[in-house]
Enzyme design. Structure first.
Site, mmCIF file in Angstrom:
data_model
loop_
_atom_site.group_PDB
_atom_site.id
_atom_site.type_symbol
_atom_site.label_atom_id
_atom_site.label_comp_id
_atom_site.label_asym_id
_atom_site.label_seq_id
_atom_site.Cartn_x
_atom_site.Cartn_y
_atom_site.Cartn_z
ATOM 1 N N THR A 149 0.862 -1.188 0.000
ATOM 2 C CA THR A 149 0.000 0.000 0.000
ATOM 3 C C THR A 149 0.898 1.239 0.000
ATOM 4 O O THR A 149 1.712 1.403 0.910
ATOM 5 C CB THR A 149 -0.885 0.000 1.257
ATOM 6 O OG1 THR A 149 -1.522 -1.268 1.330
ATOM 7 C CG2 THR A 149 -1.934 1.096 1.202
ATOM 8 N N GLU B 135 -3.487 -5.604 -2.861
ATOM 9 C CA GLU B 135 -4.188 -6.722 -2.198
ATOM 10 C C GLU B 135 -5.172 -6.141 -1.206
ATOM 11 O O GLU B 135 -5.005 -5.015 -0.745
ATOM 12 C CB GLU B 135 -3.182 -7.649 -1.522
ATOM 13 C CG GLU B 135 -2.235 -6.950 -0.551
ATOM 14 C CD GLU B 135 -2.856 -6.500 0.737
ATOM 15 O OE1 GLU B 135 -3.787 -7.206 1.192
ATOM 16 O OE2 GLU B 135 -2.441 -5.463 1.284
ATOM 17 N N PHE B 136 -6.154 -6.939 -0.858
ATOM 18 C CA PHE B 136 -7.159 -6.471 0.102
ATOM 19 C C PHE B 136 -7.310 -7.485 1.229
ATOM 20 O O PHE B 136 -8.358 -7.580 1.855
ATOM 21 C CB PHE B 136 -8.512 -6.281 -0.607
ATOM 22 C CG PHE B 136 -8.452 -5.277 -1.729
ATOM 23 C CD1 PHE B 136 -8.616 -3.924 -1.470
ATOM 24 C CD2 PHE B 136 -8.202 -5.681 -3.028
ATOM 25 C CE1 PHE B 136 -8.555 -2.991 -2.501
ATOM 26 C CE2 PHE B 136 -8.131 -4.758 -4.067
ATOM 27 C CZ PHE B 136 -8.310 -3.405 -3.798
ATOM 28 N N LEU B 137 -6.256 -8.260 1.469
ATOM 29 C CA LEU B 137 -6.452 -9.368 2.414
ATOM 30 C C LEU B 137 -6.537 -8.900 3.859
ATOM 31 O O LEU B 137 -5.866 -7.961 4.275
ATOM 32 C CB LEU B 137 -5.406 -10.465 2.239
ATOM 33 C CG LEU B 137 -3.928 -10.159 2.334
ATOM 34 C CD1 LEU B 137 -3.464 -10.241 3.768
ATOM 35 C CD2 LEU B 137 -3.182 -11.165 1.487
ATOM 36 N N GLU C 108 -6.206 -9.855 7.888
ATOM 37 C CA GLU C 108 -5.547 -10.810 8.771
ATOM 38 C C GLU C 108 -6.608 -11.737 9.333
ATOM 39 O O GLU C 108 -7.753 -11.340 9.554
ATOM 40 C CB GLU C 108 -4.808 -10.074 9.879
ATOM 41 C CG GLU C 108 -3.594 -9.366 9.324
ATOM 42 C CD GLU C 108 -2.770 -8.681 10.381
ATOM 43 O OE1 GLU C 108 -2.809 -9.111 11.545
ATOM 44 O OE2 GLU C 108 -2.092 -7.711 10.033
ATOM 45 N N ASN D 235 -9.764 0.922 2.550
ATOM 46 C CA ASN D 235 -9.541 0.999 4.001
ATOM 47 C C ASN D 235 -10.138 2.270 4.601
ATOM 48 O O ASN D 235 -10.640 2.264 5.724
ATOM 49 C CB ASN D 235 -8.048 0.888 4.318
ATOM 50 C CG ASN D 235 -7.602 -0.567 4.291
ATOM 51 O OD1 ASN D 235 -8.446 -1.469 4.208
ATOM 52 N ND2 ASN D 235 -6.317 -0.804 4.356
ATOM 53 N N CYS E 268 -2.960 -1.965 9.317
ATOM 54 C CA CYS E 268 -3.397 -1.342 8.056
ATOM 55 C C CYS E 268 -4.357 -0.175 8.222
ATOM 56 O O CYS E 268 -4.029 0.946 7.841
ATOM 57 C CB CYS E 268 -4.036 -2.387 7.162
ATOM 58 S SG CYS E 268 -2.817 -3.476 6.433
HETATM 59 C C1 UDX Z 1 -7.892 -4.462 6.743
HETATM 60 C C2 UDX Z 1 -8.781 -4.540 5.502
HETATM 61 O O1 UDX Z 1 -10.018 -5.147 5.848
HETATM 62 C C3 UDX Z 1 -8.091 -5.339 4.404
HETATM 63 O O2 UDX Z 1 -8.870 -5.333 3.202
HETATM 64 C C4 UDX Z 1 -6.737 -4.711 4.111
HETATM 65 O O3 UDX Z 1 -6.048 -5.449 3.123
HETATM 66 C C5 UDX Z 1 -5.909 -4.616 5.388
HETATM 67 O O4 UDX Z 1 -6.636 -3.905 6.389
HETATM 68 P P1 UDX Z 1 -7.260 -6.110 8.716
HETATM 69 O O5 UDX Z 1 -6.220 -5.146 9.170
HETATM 70 O O6 UDX Z 1 -6.913 -7.556 8.727
HETATM 71 O O7 UDX Z 1 -7.750 -5.785 7.235
HETATM 72 O O8 UDX Z 1 -8.511 -5.876 9.681
HETATM 73 P P2 UDX Z 1 -10.092 -5.828 9.557
HETATM 74 O O9 UDX Z 1 -10.678 -7.173 9.596
HETATM 75 O O10 UDX Z 1 -10.515 -4.937 8.450
HETATM 76 O O11 UDX Z 1 -10.414 -5.149 10.950
HETATM 77 C C6 UDX Z 1 -9.746 -3.934 11.328
HETATM 78 C C7 UDX Z 1 -10.130 -3.511 12.702
HETATM 79 O O12 UDX Z 1 -11.459 -3.025 12.711
HETATM 80 C C8 UDX Z 1 -10.055 -4.576 13.783
HETATM 81 O O13 UDX Z 1 -9.473 -4.003 14.937
HETATM 82 C C9 UDX Z 1 -11.507 -4.951 14.012
HETATM 83 O O14 UDX Z 1 -11.732 -5.432 15.316
HETATM 84 C C10 UDX Z 1 -12.193 -3.606 13.777
HETATM 85 N N1 UDX Z 1 -13.583 -3.714 13.347
HETATM 86 C C11 UDX Z 1 -13.908 -4.394 12.211
HETATM 87 C C12 UDX Z 1 -14.575 -3.088 14.084
HETATM 88 O O15 UDX Z 1 -14.300 -2.442 15.104
HETATM 89 N N2 UDX Z 1 -15.868 -3.169 13.652
HETATM 90 C C13 UDX Z 1 -16.211 -3.849 12.521
HETATM 91 O O16 UDX Z 1 -17.410 -3.886 12.202
HETATM 92 C C14 UDX Z 1 -15.208 -4.478 11.777
#
Ligand code: UDX
Length: 448
Positions: free
Chosen positions: A121, A151-153, A155, A211, A263
């Site tokens: 990113t 990518e949009f993966l 964790e 994001n 992220c």
């Molecule tokens: C994110 C993006 O989803 C992904 O597409 C990108 O590639 C990397 O950043 P990630 O960091 O794995 O992925 O986390 P994500 O599942 O998106 O959750 C991020 C944070 O938001 C977590 O702390 C989660 O607990 C919080 N969250 C998520 C909420 O507080 N409420 C929600 O409804 C969803």
């Protein structure tokens, strides 16, 4: 195809293993010797469901290798840049040092007509600078081309997001580059995953924009939760209603202590910082507020804990369940759970933390005591907080736990507990977004 992947963090390692699954010959390169040794031995260096199996499959098939030696990329024709782009120390912009180091290491080794594909990113405009730098560092007519394929993966879902992405973004400057990327992803394209071809800038923006949308949505929901709390309304029913609106949808509507991780927070800040450089002030106004609302949720949880300890937290025993920034991950980077635990410890409380996977990251912490089970963390606790949405916390038995703690008071920071079950077992259940069950406490809170 012969492919190299530079950078073997969550993104690079998972991408490399997915490429091998699709039948390519892949080498992952990193400067981290220990990580490369582990990966080469088929050992997953991080917790990610399904990754260990995918990695072992690739290594055993002979299609997936790892090296710290830059010369390992020599035989590849397509090179993916998957290095980390963290937030700059003391600033909001992205730190691109690892990216430039990878580009410089790659340049002298590139074959004629190689394709360099960015996945990291980056601030919009970086791909064009990478193209320029590679042209400067290679002989004229070398024909190196840069593409961007974000990518949009997520964790905890990295494997499924890599093998079955929602969409592929092909940021290219030529038909030839598009054709090669389509060849790399032939398998996923055959599975019907939609691909969008675009220019390099739009592809770079795609990841950060996704994001930004997700982060904004979470902060909006957390503002709604606070309004529900003040108006004695029900945030869970409210989000259910919103989620049934086909224009809104049900995902990323969970209120609580906010977003964290490697992220969302840094991408939000980097986007805002780049937008300001481009003269788009409204972006920083909006996203600054999203960030502020998010950080404020952590403080709200600490304040609630202080109140539930009668304003006298010093020396009191507190159980914190969850340290990772989200469930199914051992990542504690910018973790809301850890920030709240740290905030409560800073008030002088004795904080016992349990996390199913992230405990090893806390071994050196002097302010937190790490426990190896939820029960052990809760022993004699005067306050319990559930701060990461691990499924096992939702399944805890409130009756059994009620016998262990000193006071049956719980804060559900992620709305994972069934309040009726816990209340029936004699617990006072508090949550951000729910009006306090203790009317006295509620009056005190309103009085400030
Ligand atoms: C994110 C993006 O989803 C992904 O597409 C990108 O590639 C990397 O950043 P990630 O960091 O794995 O992925 O986390 P994500 O599942 O998106 O959750 C991020 C944070 O938001 C977590 O702390 C989660 O607990 C919080 N969250 C998520 C909420 O507080 N409420 C929600 O409804 C969803």
């Amino acid at each position: 195809m012969r492919i190299s992947v530079l950078g073997t963090g969550y993104l690079g390692a998972t991408h490399a293993a997915a490429l091998a699954r699709w039948g390519h010959d892949v080498v992952g390169v990193d400067v981290d010797v220990r990580r490369i040794e582990q990966l080469a031995d088929g050992v997953a260096p991080f917790h990610e469901p399904g990754f260990a199996e995918l990695l072992r499959e690739g290594v055993l098939s002979g299609r997936l290798a790892f090296s710290t030696d830059a010369s390992a990329v020599d035989s590849a024709d397509v090179h993916f840049l998957c290095v980390g782009t963290p937030q700059l120390d003391g600033g909001h912009a992205a730190d691109l040092r690892a990216l430039w180091a990878a580009v410089d290491a790659l340049a002298p080794r590139l074959r004629h007509g190689a394709l360099v594909v960015g996945k990291s990113t980056v601030p919009v405009g970086t791909a064009a600078l990478v193209q320029e730098r590679l042209e400067d560092l290679t002989a004229p007519g070398h024909g190196v081309e840069v593409a961007w394929n974000p990518e949009f993966l997520r964790e905890g879902h990295a494997v499924e997001d890599s093998l079955r992405p929602d969409r592929l973004v092909l940021g290219v400057a030529s038909d030839a580059a598009e054709a090669r990327l389509r060849e790399v992803y032939r398998q996923v394209l055959c599975d019907g995953v939609p691909a969008v071809r675009t220019d390099l800038q739009t592809a770079e923006l795609a990841k950060a924009s996704a994001n930004v949308m997700l982060a904004s949505r979470i902060s909006v929901v957390n503002v709604l939760a606070e309004v529900c709390e003040a108006a004695n309304a029900d945030i869970e029913r409210l989000t259910e209603i919103l989620g049934l609106d086909s224009r809104i949808g049900p995902r990323y509507l969970s209120p609580g202590i906010g977003f964290g991780g490697g992220c969302l927070p840094k991408d939000l800040r980097a986007f805002s910082s780049r937008a300001a450089e481009l003269g788009v002030e409204t972006a920083s106004q909006l996203l600054g507020a999203v960030d502020e609302v998010n950080v404020y949720q952590r403080q709200r949880a600490v304040d609630l804990a202080r109140r539930l300890l009668d304003g006298r937290p010093r020396g009191r025993q507190v159980a914190v369940l969850g340290a990772s920034f989200k469930a199914d991950s051992d990542d504690v980077r910018d973790s809301p759970a850890l920030a709240v635990a740290t905030g409560i410890a800073a008030l002088g409380a004795c904080v016992h933390v349990y996390d199913p996977e992230a405990g090893h990251h806390l071994a050196d912490r002097l302010d937190l005591e790490v426990r190896d089970s939820a029960e052990s963390a809760c022993e004699r606790a005067e306050l319990t907080l559930v701060l990461t949405e691990w499924a096992q916390f939702g399944a805890l038995d409130p009756v059994a736990l009620g016998r262990i703690v000193r006071r049956r008071v719980v804060v559900d920071g992620r709305l994972v507990l069934d309040p009726h079950r816990w209340t029936r077992a004699g617990w006072q259940v508090h949550a951000l977004g729910r009006r306090d069950p203790d009317p006295q406490l509620d009056t005190r809170r309103r009085a400030g």
